[in-house]
Scaffold this active site. Structure first.
Site, PDB file in Angstrom:
ATOM      1  CB  CYS A  84      48.970  16.485  44.683  1.00 13.67           C
ATOM      2  SG  CYS A  84      47.981  17.949  44.245  1.00 13.67           S
ATOM      3  CD  GLU A 103      50.284  17.328  48.099  1.00 12.66           C
ATOM      4  OE1 GLU A 103      49.345  17.845  47.449  1.00 12.66           O
ATOM      5  OE2 GLU A 103      51.471  17.376  47.722  1.00 12.66           O
ATOM      6  CE  LYS A 163      53.255  16.037  44.529  1.00 11.42           C
ATOM      7  NZ  LYS A 163      52.650  17.256  45.129  1.00 11.42           N
TER       8      LYS A 163
HETATM    9  C1  ACM Z   1      50.256  19.656  44.106  1.00  8.12           C
HETATM   10  O1  ACM Z   1      50.965  18.753  43.659  1.00  8.12           O
HETATM   11  N1  ACM Z   1      50.093  19.822  45.406  1.00  8.12           N
HETATM   12  C2  ACM Z   1      49.536  20.560  43.195  1.00  8.12           C
END
Ligand code: ACM
Length: 270
Positions: free
Chosen positions: A142, A38, A109
């Protein structure tokens, strides 16, 4: 099919150096699909939204996606990588998929973590899967891992391999992804970063331990907590199309969606 992850320690705010080091690691790897962490090009620990505005890039027009497209073409590899995306006035914590043929796809995301809720707009792409020839891949980023619905929806949309750029700071994800793979019968590549970022009075340490998990929950490759490394394994992605756990139990066909209404209801509707 050869699939892998690139685990490394991005230097905050130093895009040129981060891209250069990724290029060095990817050259000559002979993989079909590689996943990077990420926010791999900028680092993670932004303190002010202005910093994100300056660091974020258009996809596919920005320099990082253009760099990835060149690398994908030169190395004949599909690459999934996390980066901050600028789309009009909105900022997203996104993952881009680039192909050796020169096309680009984006996932934004869905489940933002801590201060990301201040900096980024919640993802509006939904969970998306893409045909890359040898397999269908699905993207999540993530903290999406903590909602089992993310991986489930990707599996229902036909993902054979979940590509999962990460910057993990909690110690749970690597174990949880074993269950995500087992319960959905899919492969997953979690590409985490390493190192500690300290900015102002904030500090985050990332846990490494990037891994590739198979559709029976088997760990096919795993890095340690701090090495900077590319790991590649050979898989048969079609193994993810067999959802039978016994001759009478099919992971997806035997679901009982009529019993799961609360999962898609809003909190105030339950
Ligand atoms: C995250 O979502 N970077 C822990």
């Amino acid at each position: 099919m050869k699939i892998g992850f690139v685990q490394f320690c991005p230097r905050f705010g130093d895009k040129d150096d981060n891209l250069r080091r990724v290029e060095e690691m990817v050259r000559g790897t002979e993989a079909d699909l590689l996943v990077l962490p990420e926010l791999f090009n900028t680092g993670y620990l932004f303190l002010f939204q202005e910093e994100v505005v300056r660091a974020a890039e258009a996809i596919p027009g920005g320099p990082t996606t253009q760099f990835l497209l060149r690398l994908a073409k030169d190395e004949q590899v599909h690459i999934v990588a996390g980066l901050a995306e600028k789309a009009g006035r909105r900022l997203y914590n996104s993952a881009v998929l680039v192909s050796p043929q020169g096309w680009t796809r984006t996932y934004r995301k869905s489940h933002l973590f801590v201060d990301e809720k201040i900096f980024y707009h919640p993802g509006d792409t939904g969970f998306v899967t893409f045909d890359i020839g040898a397999a269908r891949v699905g993207l999540m980023v993530c903290f999406d891992w903590i909602y089992p619905e993310s991986a489930r929806v990707l599996a229902l949309k036909g993902a054979d391999i979940i590509c999962h750029p990460a910057n993990l700071v909690l110690p749970f994800c690597q174990k949880a992804m074993v269950t995500r793979c087992l319960e959905n019968g899919v492969f997953a590549i979690t590409a985490n970063r390493t190192g500690t970022e300290t900015r102002g009075d904030k500090s985050l340490t990332y846990s490494g331990m990037s891994q590739i998990v198979g559709p029976r929950g088997e760990i096919l490759a795993q890095a340690n907590g701090d090495e900077q490394v590319v790991r590649i394994v050979e898989i048969d992605p079609l193994k993810a199309r067999d959802k039978k756990v016994t001759e009478r139990n099919d992971l997806l066909a035997d679901r009982r969606p009529e019993l799961y209404g609360e999962i898609t209801a809003k909190e105030n509707e339950i």
